[in-house]
Design an enzyme around this catalytic site. Structure first.
Site, PDB file in Angstrom:
ATOM      1  CE  LYS A  38     -53.995  64.298  76.587  1.00  0.00           C
ATOM      2  NZ  LYS A  38     -55.013  65.271  77.013  1.00  0.00           N
ATOM      3  NE  ARG A 136     -61.762  66.672  80.148  1.00  0.00           N
ATOM      4  CZ  ARG A 136     -60.855  66.530  79.176  1.00  0.00           C
ATOM      5  NH1 ARG A 136     -61.071  65.677  78.181  1.00  0.00           N
ATOM      6  NH2 ARG A 136     -59.739  67.226  79.183  1.00  0.00           N
ATOM      7  CE1 TYR A 264     -59.383  31.714  65.809  1.00  0.00           C
ATOM      8  CE2 TYR A 264     -58.729  34.006  66.097  1.00  0.00           C
ATOM      9  CZ  TYR A 264     -58.503  32.646  66.295  1.00  0.00           C
ATOM     10  OH  TYR A 264     -57.389  32.242  66.982  1.00  0.00           O
ATOM     11  CG  MET A 313     -54.587  38.932  70.884  1.00  0.00           C
ATOM     12  SD  MET A 313     -54.260  37.862  72.282  1.00  0.00           S
ATOM     13  CE  MET A 313     -55.924  37.542  72.864  1.00  0.00           C
TER      14      MET A 313
HETATM   15  C1  LIG Z   1     -54.986  66.395  76.038  1.00  0.00           C
HETATM   16  C2  LIG Z   1     -55.097  67.818  76.444  1.00  0.00           C
HETATM   17  C3  LIG Z   1     -54.529  68.839  75.655  1.00  0.00           C
HETATM   18  C4  LIG Z   1     -53.939  68.591  74.287  1.00  0.00           C
HETATM   19  O1  LIG Z   1     -54.950  68.668  73.309  1.00  0.00           O
HETATM   20  P1  LIG Z   1     -54.619  68.530  71.745  1.00  0.00           P
HETATM   21  O2  LIG Z   1     -55.930  68.678  71.076  1.00  0.00           O
HETATM   22  O3  LIG Z   1     -54.033  67.168  71.579  1.00  0.00           O
HETATM   23  O4  LIG Z   1     -53.644  69.596  71.412  1.00  0.00           O
HETATM   24  C5  LIG Z   1     -54.538  70.130  76.157  1.00  0.00           C
HETATM   25  N1  LIG Z   1     -55.108  70.411  77.354  1.00  0.00           N
HETATM   26  C6  LIG Z   1     -55.688  69.462  78.114  1.00  0.00           C
HETATM   27  C7  LIG Z   1     -56.329  69.848  79.404  1.00  0.00           C
HETATM   28  C8  LIG Z   1     -55.723  68.136  77.682  1.00  0.00           C
HETATM   29  O5  LIG Z   1     -56.333  67.192  78.426  1.00  0.00           O
END
Ligand SMILES: *Cc1c(COP(=O)(O)O)cnc(C)c1O
Length: 368
Positions: A38, A136, A264, A313
């Site tokens: 991701k 979550r 700045y 920036m």
């Molecule tokens: C991002 C994520 C992971 C990966 O976690 P790491 O600590 O980067 O290994 C695994 N499971 C879920 C559900 C995640 O959102």
């Protein structure tokens, strides 16, 4: 690096391979390996990384959002892809691109059943997520019967895996909480498997979970940060190799007098004659403004140069008063020798945030 090169994020694919091998060495030979790619593979490049990981035979990929999965499919990635946070508005695309949704609530389940039926699907793979304490995303344990009933009423979808996510797998002080999460996941999966009558893949561990809780590897593990070279632990970090090096170079050197200001808002006022270097990297490239005014630092000729004044920036200025350097010399923002975790710590952040902040404006290059 050739002198005067623009800002680049260099990705070392050998280091990636090393990290996969290291993490896999912690698993039983039949435990599946899901690579989390991701957020552009934690700021590197999801397509390049996923294509390389396919050659290393990972079993699964995960992305957060549907569009990230579509980009991988369009690039020719064929390995199954779990979408961790799909939204009902994406469900047609999910099916069209053969992505596999995390189903985390009854609303989402109902929506996905509807879409799968509309698209005349049969046994479309879904992944059920249960909440075991992170609070979550995920079903609650007391929804199991309802979910199982819904699943029995339709042929359109089939449960490919059941999973949960640990809240504090890196924190030994929270071991009791984590062990509870693991127990809870075992109970939940047993109940749902009894009702379904078949055995989906079970998974609960992220990178720190893999390293700290071998009893929770189940049938598959999900590794993100470990692939990219960090393990949330000083000892583990020695065994992993950061894959990314963020490099830039010195555009201009100034010598300013005592009392002169820099940048700045005149945020830096020289207390003495000061040699400064201006670098072509700023907050639009991922250098948070919190790094300004002496908090963050870069390395020039292996010496630490603090970021002074406000982060602009497109530029930062660093103090090179005591560093022998010239215009167009190489600058390392972070890399294997100068860890992204240390730089992140200077603003109370973590490797995850710094890595994923490197903006798409920064060119990525790959080597082995
Ligand atoms: C991002 C994520 C992971 C990966 O976690 P790491 O600590 O980067 O290994 C695994 N499971 C879920 C559900 C995640 O959102």
């Amino acid at each position: 690096m050739p002198k005067g090169q623009e800002t680049v994020l260099e990705i070392d694919l050998n280091a990636l391979k090393h990290n996969v091998t290291f993490i896999k060495s912690k698993l039983k030979s039949n435990t599946k390996f899901l690579a989390v790619v991701k957020a552009f593979a934690y700021g590197s490049d999801a397509i390049e990384i996923a294509k390389y990981l396919e050659t290393l035979n990972v079993d699964y990929f995960a992305v957060a959002y549907t569009d990230e999965g579509i980009a991988l499919r369009n690039a020719g990635v064929n390995t199954p892809i779990l979408v961790l946070h799909p939204l009902p508005i994406n469900f047609k695309d999910i099916v069209e691109y053969r992505l596999e949704p995390n189903i985390y609530s009854q609303r989402v389940l109902n929506n996905f059943i509807t879409t799968s039926k509309e698209l005349k699907q049969n046994n479309y793979p879904i992944h059920l997520k249960f909440n075991t304490g992170l609070n979550r995303l995920g079903f609650a344990e007391n929804e199991i019967t309802t979910i199982a009933n819904k699943l029995q009423e339709t042929q359109a979808i089939k449960v490919k895996s059941i999973f949960s996510h640990l809240a504090a797998s890196e924190d030994k002080n929270e071991e009791k909480f984590t062990l509870n999460q693991i127990e809870s996941f075992k109970n939940i999966s047993k109940k749902i498997i009894d009702l379904l009558g078949y055995q989906p893949i079970l998974h609960q561990c992220n990178t720190s979970g893999i390293l700290n809780y071998p009893q929770a590897h189940f049938n598959m593990v999900r590794s993100g940060i470990g692939l990219y070279g960090f393990g949330n632990d000083k000892e583990i970090n020695k065994k992993l190799k950061p894959i990314a090096t963020l490099k830039t170079s010195i555009s201009q050197i100034h010598t300013i007098k005592k009392g002169d200001s820099l940048g700045y808002n005149r945020a830096f006022i020289a207390k003495e004659t000061t040699k400064t270097a201006t670098l072509p990297i700023g907050h639009a490239d991922g250098i948070n403004r919190l790094f300004g005014n002496g908090k963050g630092f870069v390395y020039i000729n292996n010496q630490k140069a603090p970021i002074i004044g406000n982060v602009c920036m497109d530029m930062i200025m660093v103090d090179v008063t005591n560093i022998a350097c010239q215009e167009s010399d190489e600058v390392i923002v972070f890399g294997p020798q100068h860890s992204a975790e240390d730089l992140a710590e200077s603003i109370n952040s973590i490797s995850y945030e710094l890595l994923t902040s490197v903006s798409q404006r920064v060119k990525r290059t790959f080597y082995r």
